[in-house]
Write a protein that holds these residues in place. Structure first.
Motif, PDB file in Angstrom:
ATOM      1  N   LEU A 260      83.265  22.706  86.272  1.00  0.00           N
ATOM      2  CA  LEU A 260      82.227  23.318  87.099  1.00  0.00           C
ATOM      3  C   LEU A 260      80.866  22.684  86.831  1.00  0.00           C
ATOM      4  O   LEU A 260      80.094  22.423  87.759  1.00  0.00           O
ATOM      5  N   ALA A 261      80.575  22.445  85.553  1.00  0.00           N
ATOM      6  CA  ALA A 261      79.319  21.787  85.213  1.00  0.00           C
ATOM      7  C   ALA A 261      79.261  20.391  85.829  1.00  0.00           C
ATOM      8  O   ALA A 261      78.232  19.982  86.379  1.00  0.00           O
ATOM      9  N   MET A 262      80.367  19.661  85.749  1.00  0.00           N
ATOM     10  CA  MET A 262      80.410  18.320  86.319  1.00  0.00           C
ATOM     11  C   MET A 262      80.175  18.353  87.829  1.00  0.00           C
ATOM     12  O   MET A 262      79.410  17.543  88.377  1.00  0.00           O
ATOM     13  N   PHE A 263      80.819  19.290  88.531  1.00  0.00           N
ATOM     14  CA  PHE A 263      80.594  19.405  89.976  1.00  0.00           C
ATOM     15  C   PHE A 263      79.115  19.673  90.270  1.00  0.00           C
ATOM     16  O   PHE A 263      78.564  19.146  91.247  1.00  0.00           O
ATOM     17  N   ARG A 264      78.464  20.487  89.437  1.00  0.00           N
ATOM     18  CA  ARG A 264      77.043  20.767  89.645  1.00  0.00           C
ATOM     19  C   ARG A 264      76.193  19.521  89.394  1.00  0.00           C
ATOM     20  O   ARG A 264      75.269  19.226  90.156  1.00  0.00           O
ATOM     21  N   PHE A 265      76.481  18.775  88.348  1.00  0.00           N
ATOM     22  CA  PHE A 265      75.726  17.556  88.077  1.00  0.00           C
ATOM     23  C   PHE A 265      75.893  16.528  89.204  1.00  0.00           C
ATOM     24  O   PHE A 265      74.958  15.821  89.553  1.00  0.00           O
ATOM     25  N   VAL A 266      77.088  16.438  89.750  1.00  0.00           N
ATOM     26  CA  VAL A 266      77.361  15.477  90.827  1.00  0.00           C
ATOM     27  C   VAL A 266      76.734  15.932  92.141  1.00  0.00           C
ATOM     28  O   VAL A 266      76.260  15.112  92.937  1.00  0.00           O
ATOM     29  N   ASN A 267      76.706  17.252  92.359  1.00  0.00           N
ATOM     30  CA  ASN A 267      76.218  17.823  93.624  1.00  0.00           C
ATOM     31  C   ASN A 267      75.164  18.894  93.318  1.00  0.00           C
ATOM     32  O   ASN A 267      75.414  20.091  93.503  1.00  0.00           O
ATOM     33  N   PRO A 268      73.978  18.491  92.850  1.00  0.00           N
ATOM     34  CA  PRO A 268      73.036  19.464  92.292  1.00  0.00           C
ATOM     35  C   PRO A 268      72.526  20.525  93.256  1.00  0.00           C
ATOM     36  O   PRO A 268      72.202  21.636  92.834  1.00  0.00           O
ATOM     37  N   ARG A 269      72.470  20.221  94.548  1.00  0.00           N
ATOM     38  CA  ARG A 269      71.896  21.178  95.494  1.00  0.00           C
ATOM     39  C   ARG A 269      72.910  21.760  96.483  1.00  0.00           C
ATOM     40  O   ARG A 269      72.522  22.409  97.443  1.00  0.00           O
ATOM     41  N   LYS A 270      74.166  21.539  96.228  1.00  0.00           N
ATOM     42  CA  LYS A 270      75.199  22.065  97.129  1.00  0.00           C
ATOM     43  C   LYS A 270      75.708  23.426  96.649  1.00  0.00           C
ATOM     44  O   LYS A 270      75.704  23.731  95.461  1.00  0.00           O
ATOM     45  N   ASP A 271      76.144  24.231  97.610  1.00  0.00           N
ATOM     46  CA  ASP A 271      76.814  25.494  97.296  1.00  0.00           C
ATOM     47  C   ASP A 271      78.131  25.165  96.582  1.00  0.00           C
ATOM     48  O   ASP A 271      78.995  24.483  97.147  1.00  0.00           O
ATOM     49  N   ILE A 272      78.261  25.613  95.342  1.00  0.00           N
ATOM     50  CA  ILE A 272      79.477  25.370  94.561  1.00  0.00           C
ATOM     51  C   ILE A 272      80.082  26.719  94.199  1.00  0.00           C
ATOM     52  O   ILE A 272      79.417  27.592  93.640  1.00  0.00           O
ATOM     53  N   ARG A 273      81.353  26.876  94.553  1.00  0.00           N
ATOM     54  CA  ARG A 273      82.021  28.166  94.415  1.00  0.00           C
ATOM     55  C   ARG A 273      83.061  28.148  93.298  1.00  0.00           C
ATOM     56  O   ARG A 273      83.912  27.262  93.240  1.00  0.00           O
ATOM     57  N   ALA A 274      82.963  29.124  92.409  1.00  0.00           N
ATOM     58  CA  ALA A 274      84.048  29.377  91.463  1.00  0.00           C
ATOM     59  C   ALA A 274      85.093  30.156  92.246  1.00  0.00           C
ATOM     60  O   ALA A 274      84.950  31.355  92.486  1.00  0.00           O
ATOM     61  N   ALA A 275      86.142  29.472  92.665  1.00  0.00           N
ATOM     62  CA  ALA A 275      87.051  30.013  93.675  1.00  0.00           C
ATOM     63  C   ALA A 275      88.354  30.522  93.061  1.00  0.00           C
ATOM     64  O   ALA A 275      88.359  31.115  91.983  1.00  0.00           O
ATOM     65  N   GLY A 276      89.468  30.289  93.748  1.00  0.00           N
ATOM     66  CA  GLY A 276      90.741  30.875  93.344  1.00  0.00           C
ATOM     67  C   GLY A 276      91.147  30.538  91.917  1.00  0.00           C
ATOM     68  O   GLY A 276      90.962  29.417  91.458  1.00  0.00           O
ATOM     69  N   GLY A 277      91.695  31.513  91.226  1.00  0.00           N
ATOM     70  CA  GLY A 277      92.196  31.313  89.874  1.00  0.00           C
ATOM     71  C   GLY A 277      91.161  31.499  88.783  1.00  0.00           C
ATOM     72  O   GLY A 277      91.474  31.345  87.603  1.00  0.00           O
ATOM     73  N   ARG A 278      89.917  31.852  89.140  1.00  0.00           N
ATOM     74  CA  ARG A 278      88.882  31.951  88.110  1.00  0.00           C
ATOM     75  C   ARG A 278      89.190  33.047  87.094  1.00  0.00           C
ATOM     76  O   ARG A 278      88.950  32.876  85.893  1.00  0.00           O
ATOM     77  N   GLU A 279      89.750  34.150  87.558  1.00  0.00           N
ATOM     78  CA  GLU A 279      90.031  35.250  86.637  1.00  0.00           C
ATOM     79  C   GLU A 279      91.091  34.858  85.613  1.00  0.00           C
ATOM     80  O   GLU A 279      90.929  35.074  84.403  1.00  0.00           O
ATOM     81  N   GLU A 280      92.196  34.280  86.097  1.00  0.00           N
ATOM     82  CA  GLU A 280      93.303  33.928  85.205  1.00  0.00           C
ATOM     83  C   GLU A 280      92.939  32.768  84.290  1.00  0.00           C
ATOM     84  O   GLU A 280      93.305  32.742  83.113  1.00  0.00           O
TER      85      GLU A 280
END
Length: 328
Positions: A260-280
């Motif tokens: 998730l951190a890597m996705f944010r660094f690569v795409n700093p201003r995009k909407d990034i969603r913690a999506a399916g499977g986050r709970e498990e």
């Protein structure tokens, strides 16, 4: 030498994202660096979105009986029995879901149908839903995910009031043939480009934890940037019984946070969603995901339940974050 993640955050802001080698370094961060890494990702996330969390609600409008053999999906032709199977829901049923999503404060209502590509009936139903949502004054952004749509179908959707089209790449170009052979990675890229050409926003991400390499994860994060999509859902593979990948080991929680951190660094201003499977996948570390991601699905996913709206709201509130409004 220890990495300086704050300097990498500055680099990401200045250059609108980091390069491939820096993204790989994020995924290789040591366990003792995780909190510093997330603090740097939080700096980027806060710069773009402040303390706001976007809520997205999924409506599984047709389930099961899919012709495609995606090895991760319990609705696919390669899966055994297990996932619920039902035909396309009616306009009124889908509209009722939109009202419920609006009442929960969601900014996005995401209508998904199983199958390779949408039939004319499916597209007409989505158009009718969009028109009724607008006529009813329901303040939601409408996203649909119907598979490999044509340019004409996508233009119909845009004209009816659909705001966004979801079509995930799922994994890297290199790894894709190992999880699906009934269509190609290039087919997915073509659909994304057609959606953009039709004037729709695009939601495009994928799944981590399918057995891919760190290089594959980086490529999955870079591709949406190259395609200039609007929103990037990051799913954490939750192995489903009866699928070809059912015995794949679950992704470690710290690997999920690094991703998730890597996705944010690569795409700093995009909407990034913690999506399916986050709970498990994340378990008790789940709240840390929101320091990199600025949006979540609530009230469950396509074929699995989430932790529920009440627990999601409690998690957001305890962190001092706020649910974004549709105007945001």
């Amino acid at each position: 030498m220890k990495n300086n993640w704050q300097k990498l955050a500055e680099k990401s802001l200045a250059q609108k994202g980091i390069a491939r080698e820096d993204a790989l370094a994020v995924l290789r961060a040591g366990e003792g660096e995780i909190l510093e890494l997330l603090a740097a990702a939080w700096r980027l996330r806060r710069e773009a979105f402040g303390k706001k969390i976007n809520l997205h609600v999924i409506q599984n409008a047709r389930s099961g009986a899919c012709s495609e053999n995606c090895g991760f999906c319990s609705q696919s032709a390669s899966a055994g029995p297990g996932a619920a199977s039902y035909p396309l829901r009616s306009v009124e049923e889908i509209l009722a879901g939109a009202r419920k999503a609006s009442d929960m404060g969601a900014v996005k209502y995401c209508i998904v149908t199983s199958g390779r590509a949408p039939a004319e009936e499916t597209v007409r139903t989505m158009c009718a839903v969009a028109e009724k949502i607008r006529a009813a004054g329901i303040t939601l952004s409408l996203c649909v995910s119907l598979g490999l749509a044509t340019g004409e179908q996508l233009r119909w959707l845009a004209a009816s009031g659909v705001n966004r089209y979801n079509h995930n790449l799922e994994t890297s170009r290199q790894f894709f043939p190992r999880v699906c052979s009934t269509h190609s990675y290039e087919d997915r890229v073509a659909t994304i480009r057609l959606a953009k050409a039709a004037g729709l926003e695009v939601c495009c991400g994928g799944i981590i934890g399918l057995g891919e390499s760190l290089e594959d994860r980086v490529d999955l994060a870079l591709a949406p940037r190259e395609l200039d999509v609007d929103s990037i859902p990051v799913n954490f593979f939750n192995p489903r019984p009866g699928t070809p990948l059912e015995k794949t080991p679950r992704l470690p929680a710290l690997d999920a946070l690094r991703a998730l951190a890597m996705f944010r660094f690569v795409n700093p201003r995009k909407d990034i969603r913690a999506a399916g499977g986050r709970e498990e996948c994340l378990g008790p570390l789940q709240p840390l995901a929101l320091y990199a991601a600025n949006s979540i699905f609530t009230e469950g996913y396509l074929t699995t339940p989430g932790q529920g709206y009440a627990r999601d709201m409690d998690m957001i509130g305890r962190l001092g974050f706020e649910v974004a409004s549709i105007e945001a």
